[in-house]
Design a protein around this motif. Structure first.
Motif, PDB file in Angstrom:
ATOM      1  N   ILE A 134      -2.848  23.531 -25.630  1.00  6.15           N
ATOM      2  CA  ILE A 134      -3.137  22.328 -25.890  1.00  6.15           C
ATOM      3  C   ILE A 134      -4.484  22.400 -24.387  1.00  6.15           C
ATOM      4  CG2 ILE A 134      -2.766  19.964 -23.939  1.00  6.15           C
ATOM      5  CD1 ILE A 134       0.026  20.347 -25.579  1.00  6.15           C
ATOM      6  N   LEU A 135      -3.893  23.443 -23.533  1.00  7.09           N
ATOM      7  CA  LEU A 135      -5.062  23.670 -22.443  1.00  7.09           C
ATOM      8  C   LEU A 135      -6.675  23.579 -24.054  1.00  7.09           C
ATOM      9  CD1 LEU A 135      -3.151  24.863 -19.725  1.00  7.09           C
ATOM     10  CD2 LEU A 135      -4.340  22.739 -19.900  1.00  7.09           C
ATOM     11  N   GLN A 136      -6.015  24.156 -24.492  1.00  8.14           N
ATOM     12  CA  GLN A 136      -7.398  24.811 -25.590  1.00  8.14           C
ATOM     13  C   GLN A 136      -8.222  24.312 -25.916  1.00  8.14           C
ATOM     14  OE1 GLN A 136      -8.914  28.434 -25.690  1.00  8.14           O
ATOM     15  NE2 GLN A 136     -10.158  27.483 -26.224  1.00  8.14           N
ATOM     16  N   ALA A 137      -7.352  23.153 -26.894  1.00 13.61           N
ATOM     17  CA  ALA A 137      -7.610  22.017 -27.106  1.00 13.61           C
ATOM     18  C   ALA A 137      -8.279  21.200 -26.504  1.00 13.61           C
ATOM     19  CB  ALA A 137      -6.551  20.957 -28.148  1.00 13.61           C
ATOM     20  N   ALA A 138      -8.353  20.831 -25.439  1.00  9.72           N
ATOM     21  CA  ALA A 138      -8.756  20.193 -24.381  1.00  9.72           C
ATOM     22  C   ALA A 138     -10.202  20.546 -23.569  1.00  9.72           C
ATOM     23  CB  ALA A 138      -7.603  19.621 -23.601  1.00  9.72           C
ATOM     24  N   THR A 139      -9.900  21.751 -24.419  1.00 15.68           N
ATOM     25  CA  THR A 139     -10.904  22.520 -22.755  1.00 15.68           C
ATOM     26  C   THR A 139     -12.405  21.844 -23.379  1.00 15.68           C
ATOM     27  OG1 THR A 139     -10.862  24.905 -23.439  1.00 15.68           O
ATOM     28  CG2 THR A 139     -12.534  24.478 -22.538  1.00 15.68           C
ATOM     29  N   THR A 140     -13.009  21.094 -24.417  1.00 16.06           N
ATOM     30  CA  THR A 140     -14.251  20.968 -24.466  1.00 16.06           C
ATOM     31  C   THR A 140     -14.053  18.727 -24.434  1.00 16.06           C
ATOM     32  OG1 THR A 140     -14.307  20.567 -26.678  1.00 16.06           O
ATOM     33  CG2 THR A 140     -15.266  22.332 -24.936  1.00 16.06           C
ATOM     34  N   GLY A 141     -12.846  18.387 -23.720  1.00 20.79           N
ATOM     35  CA  GLY A 141     -12.227  17.136 -24.212  1.00 20.79           C
ATOM     36  C   GLY A 141     -11.937  16.801 -25.684  1.00 20.79           C
ATOM     37  N   ALA A 142     -11.148  16.299 -25.817  1.00 23.71           N
ATOM     38  CA  ALA A 142     -10.080  15.596 -26.758  1.00 23.71           C
ATOM     39  C   ALA A 142      -9.160  14.740 -26.905  1.00 23.71           C
ATOM     40  CB  ALA A 142      -9.360  17.128 -27.395  1.00 23.71           C
ATOM     41  N   THR A 143      -9.150  13.974 -28.378  1.00 22.01           N
ATOM     42  CA  THR A 143      -7.728  12.644 -27.883  1.00 22.01           C
ATOM     43  C   THR A 143      -6.930  13.362 -28.285  1.00 22.01           C
ATOM     44  OG1 THR A 143      -7.964  12.905 -30.043  1.00 22.01           O
ATOM     45  CG2 THR A 143      -9.944  11.479 -29.086  1.00 22.01           C
ATOM     46  N   LYS A 144      -5.572  12.229 -27.920  1.00 19.10           N
ATOM     47  CA  LYS A 144      -4.584  12.596 -28.056  1.00 19.10           C
ATOM     48  C   LYS A 144      -3.803  13.027 -29.797  1.00 19.10           C
ATOM     49  CE  LYS A 144      -1.603  10.240 -25.695  1.00 19.10           C
ATOM     50  NZ  LYS A 144      -0.873   8.527 -25.772  1.00 19.10           N
ATOM     51  N   THR A 145      -4.903  12.101 -30.379  1.00 18.85           N
ATOM     52  CA  THR A 145      -4.456  13.241 -31.556  1.00 18.85           C
ATOM     53  C   THR A 145      -5.222  14.510 -32.097  1.00 18.85           C
ATOM     54  OG1 THR A 145      -4.854  10.659 -32.226  1.00 18.85           O
ATOM     55  CG2 THR A 145      -5.159  12.867 -34.140  1.00 18.85           C
TER      56      THR A 145
ATOM     57  N   LEU B 295     -10.867  10.455 -24.132  1.00 19.41           N
ATOM     58  CA  LEU B 295     -10.209  12.128 -23.627  1.00 19.41           C
ATOM     59  C   LEU B 295      -9.730  12.491 -22.904  1.00 19.41           C
ATOM     60  CD1 LEU B 295     -13.983  12.928 -25.173  1.00 19.41           C
ATOM     61  CD2 LEU B 295     -11.910  12.716 -26.686  1.00 19.41           C
ATOM     62  N   PHE B 296      -8.272  13.777 -23.631  1.00 14.87           N
ATOM     63  CA  PHE B 296      -8.001  14.481 -22.134  1.00 14.87           C
ATOM     64  C   PHE B 296      -9.272  15.601 -21.946  1.00 14.87           C
ATOM     65  CE2 PHE B 296      -4.209  11.647 -23.446  1.00 14.87           C
ATOM     66  CZ  PHE B 296      -4.409  11.979 -22.767  1.00 14.87           C
ATOM     67  N   LYS B 297     -10.134  16.310 -20.963  1.00  9.93           N
ATOM     68  CA  LYS B 297     -10.093  17.464 -20.360  1.00  9.93           C
ATOM     69  C   LYS B 297      -9.428  17.928 -19.929  1.00  9.93           C
ATOM     70  CE  LYS B 297     -14.839  15.233 -21.061  1.00  9.93           C
ATOM     71  NZ  LYS B 297     -16.320  14.934 -21.427  1.00  9.93           N
ATOM     72  N   LEU B 298     -10.135  19.147 -19.419  1.00 12.84           N
ATOM     73  CA  LEU B 298      -9.070  21.189 -18.481  1.00 12.84           C
ATOM     74  C   LEU B 298      -9.331  20.032 -17.103  1.00 12.84           C
ATOM     75  CD1 LEU B 298      -7.583  23.024 -19.668  1.00 12.84           C
ATOM     76  CD2 LEU B 298      -8.966  24.348 -19.997  1.00 12.84           C
ATOM     77  N   SER B 299      -8.917  20.690 -16.275  1.00  9.58           N
ATOM     78  CA  SER B 299      -8.962  20.482 -15.292  1.00  9.58           C
ATOM     79  C   SER B 299      -9.736  22.362 -14.537  1.00  9.58           C
ATOM     80  CB  SER B 299      -8.137  19.580 -14.260  1.00  9.58           C
ATOM     81  OG  SER B 299      -7.159  20.673 -14.561  1.00  9.58           O
ATOM     82  N   GLU B 300     -10.163  21.882 -13.461  1.00 16.15           N
ATOM     83  CA  GLU B 300     -10.315  23.162 -12.826  1.00 16.15           C
ATOM     84  C   GLU B 300      -9.125  24.254 -13.270  1.00 16.15           C
ATOM     85  OE1 GLU B 300     -12.361  26.749 -11.654  1.00 16.15           O
ATOM     86  OE2 GLU B 300     -13.283  25.114 -12.293  1.00 16.15           O
ATOM     87  N   ARG B 301      -7.970  23.477 -12.787  1.00 15.41           N
ATOM     88  CA  ARG B 301      -6.758  24.357 -12.397  1.00 15.41           C
ATOM     89  C   ARG B 301      -6.236  25.113 -13.430  1.00 15.41           C
ATOM     90  NH1 ARG B 301      -0.837  21.869  -9.636  1.00 15.41           N
ATOM     91  NH2 ARG B 301      -0.301  23.897  -9.367  1.00 15.41           N
ATOM     92  N   GLY B 302      -6.253  24.006 -14.429  1.00 11.28           N
ATOM     93  CA  GLY B 302      -6.009  23.904 -16.108  1.00 11.28           C
ATOM     94  C   GLY B 302      -6.912  24.978 -16.142  1.00 11.28           C
ATOM     95  N   MET B 303      -8.496  25.070 -16.436  1.00 11.54           N
ATOM     96  CA  MET B 303      -9.306  25.905 -16.802  1.00 11.54           C
ATOM     97  C   MET B 303      -8.300  27.869 -16.118  1.00 11.54           C
ATOM     98  SD  MET B 303     -11.405  27.248 -18.656  1.00 11.54           S
ATOM     99  CE  MET B 303     -12.837  25.839 -18.798  1.00 11.54           C
ATOM    100  N   ARG B 304      -8.007  27.614 -14.986  1.00 10.48           N
ATOM    101  CA  ARG B 304      -7.861  29.205 -14.612  1.00 10.48           C
ATOM    102  C   ARG B 304      -6.420  28.976 -14.921  1.00 10.48           C
ATOM    103  NH1 ARG B 304      -9.044  26.466  -9.078  1.00 10.48           N
ATOM    104  NH2 ARG B 304      -6.541  25.735  -8.838  1.00 10.48           N
ATOM    105  N   LEU B 305      -5.752  28.380 -15.451  1.00  6.07           N
ATOM    106  CA  LEU B 305      -4.059  29.235 -15.726  1.00  6.07           C
ATOM    107  C   LEU B 305      -4.591  29.568 -17.561  1.00  6.07           C
ATOM    108  CD1 LEU B 305      -1.016  28.947 -16.313  1.00  6.07           C
ATOM    109  CD2 LEU B 305      -1.435  26.606 -17.301  1.00  6.07           C
ATOM    110  N   LEU B 306      -5.712  28.684 -18.168  1.00  2.00           N
ATOM    111  CA  LEU B 306      -5.878  28.880 -19.678  1.00  2.00           C
ATOM    112  C   LEU B 306      -6.692  30.066 -19.923  1.00  2.00           C
ATOM    113  CD1 LEU B 306      -5.346  28.996 -22.662  1.00  2.00           C
ATOM    114  CD2 LEU B 306      -7.669  27.220 -22.267  1.00  2.00           C
TER     115      LEU B 306
END
Length: 91
Positions: free
Chosen positions: A13-24, A58-69
């Motif tokens: 999920i985090l990978q998909a949201a890296t550059t922004g992604a819809t729920k679908t 869009l859902f986008k990765l936060s800084e914290r999400g980027m560190r986790l990924l």
């Protein structure tokens, strides 16, 4: 599809949201049902790993999400069988 841990699913999920992604888009990228993606997105937003942008939808990765990924990918690389350089025989 083989069994995936909760951590593996979150990483997808985090990978998909890296550059922004819809729920679908996230649902298809992570191979999840609609109910599952709603549950995971709620979990990730609550923990500030991703954020939802109202204007773009869009859902986008936060800084914290980027560190986790990055940490997840580093650990995966360390323990992958493909990257194994030498096989030690301890028998």
């Amino acid at each position: 599809m083989k069994y995936r841990s909760r951590t593996d699913i979150i990483a997808m999920i985090l990978q998909a949201a890296t550059t922004g992604a819809t729920k679908t888009r996230i649902m298809y990228s992570a191979y999840l049902s609609y109910a599952q993606v709603k549950e995971y997105l709620s979990f990730l937003v609550e923990r500030d790993l991703i954020r939802y942008e109202e204007g773009s939808g869009l859902f986008k990765l936060s800084e914290r999400g980027m560190r986790l990924l990055e940490a997840y990918e580093g650990i995966s690389e360390m323990i992958s069988l493909d990257g194994q350089k030498a096989v030690h025989n301890f028998a």
